[in-house]
Design an enzyme around this catalytic site. Structure first.
Site, PDB file in Angstrom:
ATOM      1  N   LEU A  66      16.712  75.148  40.670  1.00 42.02           N
ATOM      2  CA  LEU A  66      16.599  75.666  42.024  1.00 42.02           C
ATOM      3  C   LEU A  66      17.847  75.235  42.779  1.00 42.02           C
ATOM      4  O   LEU A  66      18.370  74.143  42.542  1.00 42.02           O
ATOM      5  CB  LEU A  66      15.352  75.119  42.733  1.00 42.02           C
ATOM      6  CG  LEU A  66      13.989  75.571  42.215  1.00 42.02           C
ATOM      7  CD1 LEU A  66      12.876  74.907  43.019  1.00 42.02           C
ATOM      8  CD2 LEU A  66      13.836  77.084  42.269  1.00 42.02           C
ATOM      9  N   ASP A  67      18.320  76.088  43.685  1.00 40.50           N
ATOM     10  CA  ASP A  67      19.470  75.726  44.502  1.00 40.50           C
ATOM     11  C   ASP A  67      19.198  74.423  45.247  1.00 40.50           C
ATOM     12  O   ASP A  67      18.043  74.080  45.545  1.00 40.50           O
ATOM     13  CB  ASP A  67      19.785  76.826  45.513  1.00 40.50           C
ATOM     14  CG  ASP A  67      20.383  78.062  44.867  1.00 40.50           C
ATOM     15  OD1 ASP A  67      20.817  77.964  43.699  1.00 40.50           O
ATOM     16  OD2 ASP A  67      20.409  79.118  45.524  1.00 40.50           O
ATOM     17  N   PHE A  68      20.274  73.735  45.604  1.00 36.15           N
ATOM     18  CA  PHE A  68      20.216  72.465  46.317  1.00 36.15           C
ATOM     19  C   PHE A  68      19.281  72.518  47.525  1.00 36.15           C
ATOM     20  O   PHE A  68      18.448  71.639  47.731  1.00 36.15           O
ATOM     21  CB  PHE A  68      21.643  72.095  46.751  1.00 36.15           C
ATOM     22  CG  PHE A  68      21.732  70.933  47.696  1.00 36.15           C
ATOM     23  CD1 PHE A  68      21.518  69.641  47.251  1.00 36.15           C
ATOM     24  CD2 PHE A  68      22.068  71.133  49.030  1.00 36.15           C
ATOM     25  CE1 PHE A  68      21.611  68.564  48.125  1.00 36.15           C
ATOM     26  CE2 PHE A  68      22.169  70.061  49.907  1.00 36.15           C
ATOM     27  CZ  PHE A  68      21.940  68.773  49.452  1.00 36.15           C
TER      28      PHE A  68
END
Length: 238
Positions: A66-68
């Site tokens: 998942l993105d940051f």
């Protein structure tokens, strides 16, 4: 010449990882916003989901990221054999994913499909872009859950004059494909970017939230050992 380390230092994340389910084959967890999925190249970007997990489960391996700034459900394999089985499900698209997002403005449609190919923007790393000629197919289904006006009492409110109009649409996304930044790029493409998005949102949309308002809220897949269909839900925090 040695490659340079990423100069960006991520802020320290004090939130804990929540374990939603665990057995001998896999872990399902809730990732907090502001935590990397994998450690970065810079030595000060060591903290991540993977770094924390291997302290307790040394053989665990990551299946997806998942993105940051994105929070929500992640699936982790307990060993390489389970990893291979689960990766096959992702590549064969038998895994179902749903996300909750807050978008800038009020969408006119109650539901729809965004079918726009996505490619790397070689001139603006790490951005992605819509490109029907060179991009990979990308499809995102969406369904409007609520339209409202943001108020100062909202927990995600950022008091900033650049935020401008505060009309918001809460949507459920179902990505059919899994391209990098897919939901963020597709939201920008329909002119309703995700609030708090530092890469694709306008200043108005970015300054309306203290974080990226995107949460992986539901994941369905077949258990690699039992074959049972697993459906895990993590309610959106916003």
């Amino acid at each position: 010449m040695q490659p340079q380390a990423d100069p960006f230092i991520v802020p320290e994340c004090h939130d804990e990882i929540e374990i939603l389910y665990r057995d001998e084959a896999l872990i399902l967890l809730n990732k907090p916003s502001g935590l990397l999925s994998l450690s970065g190249k810079h030595p000060e970007n060591k903290d991540s989901v993977h770094f924390r997990l291997v302290q307790r489960f040394p053989t665990c391996t990551m299946i997806h990221r998942l993105d940051f700034g994105t929070s929500g459900i992640m699936l982790v394999a307990m060993n390489k054999q389970i990893n291979a089985q689960l990766c096959c499900q992702f590549s064969e698209r038998t895994v179902s994913k749903r996300y909750t997002a807050l978008l800038h403005g009020h969408l006119e449609q109650d539901n729809g499909v965004i079918d726009q190919a996505i490619a790397k923007d070689k001139d603006n790393f790490p951005l992605m872009k819509i490109c029907q000629q060179t991009g990979k197919p990308a499809i995102s289904k969406f369904r409007v859950l609520e339209r409202f006006t943001q108020t100062p009492e909202a927990s995600f409110y950022r008091e900033d004059k650049r935020a401008g109009e505060r009309s918001v649409t809460r949507v459920e996304f179902e990505p059919v494909s899994g391209r990098t930044h897919q939901l963020r790029v597709h939201s920008q493409q329909i002119k309703h970017p995700i609030l708090g998005c530092d890469l694709y949102a306008s200043d108005q949309a970015y300054f309306m939230a203290t974080r990226l308002m995107l949460h992986a809220s539901e994941l369905s897949f077949d258990h690699p050992l039992s074959g049972e269909r697993m459906n895990i839900v993590s309610p959106s925090p916003f």
